[in-house]
Design a protein around this motif. Structure first.
Motif, PDB file in Angstrom:
ATOM      1  N   ILE A 124     -13.271  -5.429 -41.637  1.00 48.82           N
ATOM      2  CA  ILE A 124     -12.746  -6.303 -40.592  1.00 48.82           C
ATOM      3  C   ILE A 124     -12.483  -5.505 -39.313  1.00 48.82           C
ATOM      4  CG2 ILE A 124     -10.703  -7.664 -39.970  1.00 48.82           C
ATOM      5  CD1 ILE A 124     -10.769  -8.767 -42.845  1.00 48.82           C
ATOM      6  N   GLU A 125     -12.025  -4.269 -39.453  1.00 47.61           N
ATOM      7  CA  GLU A 125     -11.892  -3.397 -38.271  1.00 47.61           C
ATOM      8  C   GLU A 125     -13.235  -3.266 -37.556  1.00 47.61           C
ATOM      9  OE1 GLU A 125      -8.949   0.199 -38.492  1.00 47.61           O
ATOM     10  OE2 GLU A 125      -9.936   0.030 -40.438  1.00 47.61           O
ATOM     11  N   ARG A 126     -14.293  -3.090 -38.321  1.00 47.85           N
ATOM     12  CA  ARG A 126     -15.625  -2.965 -37.715  1.00 47.85           C
ATOM     13  C   ARG A 126     -16.006  -4.251 -36.981  1.00 47.85           C
ATOM     14  NH1 ARG A 126     -21.348  -1.852 -40.993  1.00 47.85           N
ATOM     15  NH2 ARG A 126     -22.693  -2.900 -39.463  1.00 47.85           N
ATOM     16  N   LEU A 127     -15.781  -5.401 -37.627  1.00 53.83           N
ATOM     17  CA  LEU A 127     -16.133  -6.677 -37.014  1.00 53.83           C
ATOM     18  C   LEU A 127     -15.327  -6.918 -35.740  1.00 53.83           C
ATOM     19  CD1 LEU A 127     -16.305  -8.762 -40.303  1.00 53.83           C
ATOM     20  CD2 LEU A 127     -18.253  -8.172 -38.837  1.00 53.83           C
ATOM     21  N   ALA A 128     -14.056  -6.534 -35.769  1.00 55.53           N
ATOM     22  CA  ALA A 128     -13.223  -6.676 -34.571  1.00 55.53           C
ATOM     23  C   ALA A 128     -13.727  -5.752 -33.461  1.00 55.53           C
ATOM     24  CB  ALA A 128     -11.767  -6.381 -34.909  1.00 55.53           C
ATOM     25  N   GLY A 129     -14.102  -4.531 -33.834  1.00 54.52           N
ATOM     26  CA  GLY A 129     -14.623  -3.582 -32.860  1.00 54.52           C
ATOM     27  C   GLY A 129     -15.918  -4.050 -32.229  1.00 54.52           C
TER      28      GLY A 129
END
Length: 275
Positions: A124-129
């Motif tokens: 999810i951190e990646r998707l937010a980034g």
């Protein structure tokens, strides 16, 4: 009526009153969401496991509303947790919703015995980034689960969506949220009707000329919660939206505080591990 917003810890604003579609069959979802949007709701909360993301998509497409005027939340189901599985599940939800981006994406449950939520959060951190999620959050996380996330990530959840109503007020968890800048969002805000005949609620309703459900929703709003009542009945959808023309007094709020009785209508997040 313009619904007030809550500013999340990344600056994104979420409408404080939204519309939930839990347990709404997909065939009925477009009609219910469409009525909610015509009533004035602009925030819609769904989840992969609800099986009605496509119904939400139909209502959004038919509404004629600009994408920037809508706030769409969906959630990662337990069986799809893990880094790679989360990325795949997100793509599936996005396709069903017919969107390029969701406003809020939540891990639905911590399922602590399965212990995949840290890997899911990394995804999810990646998707937010990448800008595919405007705000990232969790649902049903207890303080211990949140502390573990904070210990392993620089991304603080913007939201924790929890069971919350006068019968289950979750004071410790709400205090943790306040300390760490996490917005509190209430699911089952009316305890599936179980608190609507509480004497303290009915007394306030009688004095204000509002329904017990409207009193409970007003309680949530005045405490700063984001709240997502669900209904498929047009009159009830409208009634749940009609909560901005009255105020509870300090005495009312103190009285509702006495209604807490540890009443859960859903699973206990510490022991729920179903996938």
């Amino acid at each position: 009526m313009t619904v007030p917003t809550v500013k999340l810890n990344n600056g994104v604003e979420i409408p404080q009153l939204g519309f939930g579609v839990y347990q709404v069959p997909d065939r009925d979802t477009a009609a219910a969401v469409g009525h909610a949007l015509r009533t004035g709701y602009r925030s819609i909360d769904t989840a992969a496991v609800y099986g009605n993301e496509t119904g939400v998509a139909r209502a959004l497409a038919d509404s004629g509303l600009a994408r920037e005027d809508l706030f769409v939340t969906t959630k990662l189901w337990n069986a799809d947790q893990g880094y790679d599985a989360t990325l795949r599940a997100f793509d599936t939800s996005l396709a069903k919703l017919g969107l390029d981006q969701v406003d809020l994406y939540l891990i639905h449950w911590p399922t602590p015995a399965r212990d995949h939520y840290l890997d899911s959060w990394r995804a999810i951190e990646r998707l937010a980034g990448e800008g595919r999620i405007r705000a990232a959050g969790v649902s049903n996380f207890q303080p211990a689960h949140l502390r573990r996330l904070l210990d392993h990530s620089d991304l603080v959840p913007a939201v924790n969506q929890i069971e919350l109503h006068p019968g289950l007020q979750q004071a410790e968890l709400r205090a943790f949220h306040a300390e760490h800048g996490i917005a509190t969002e209430a699911w089952s805000p009316l305890a599936q009707g179980a608190v609507l005949d509480d004497a303290v609620i009915t007394a306030i309703a009688a004095r204000t000329g509002k329904s017990p459900a409207q009193v409970v929703l007003r309680w949530h709003l005045q405490l700063g919660h984001v709240v997502i009542p669900k209904s498929v009945t047009p009159d009830r959808i409208r009634q749940n939206f009609d909560v901005f023309d009255f105020q509870l007094t300090e005495e009312d709020l103190a009285a509702v505080a006495t209604a807490d009785r540890g009443l859960r209508t859903g699973p206990d997040p510490d022991t729920f591990n179903y996938a």
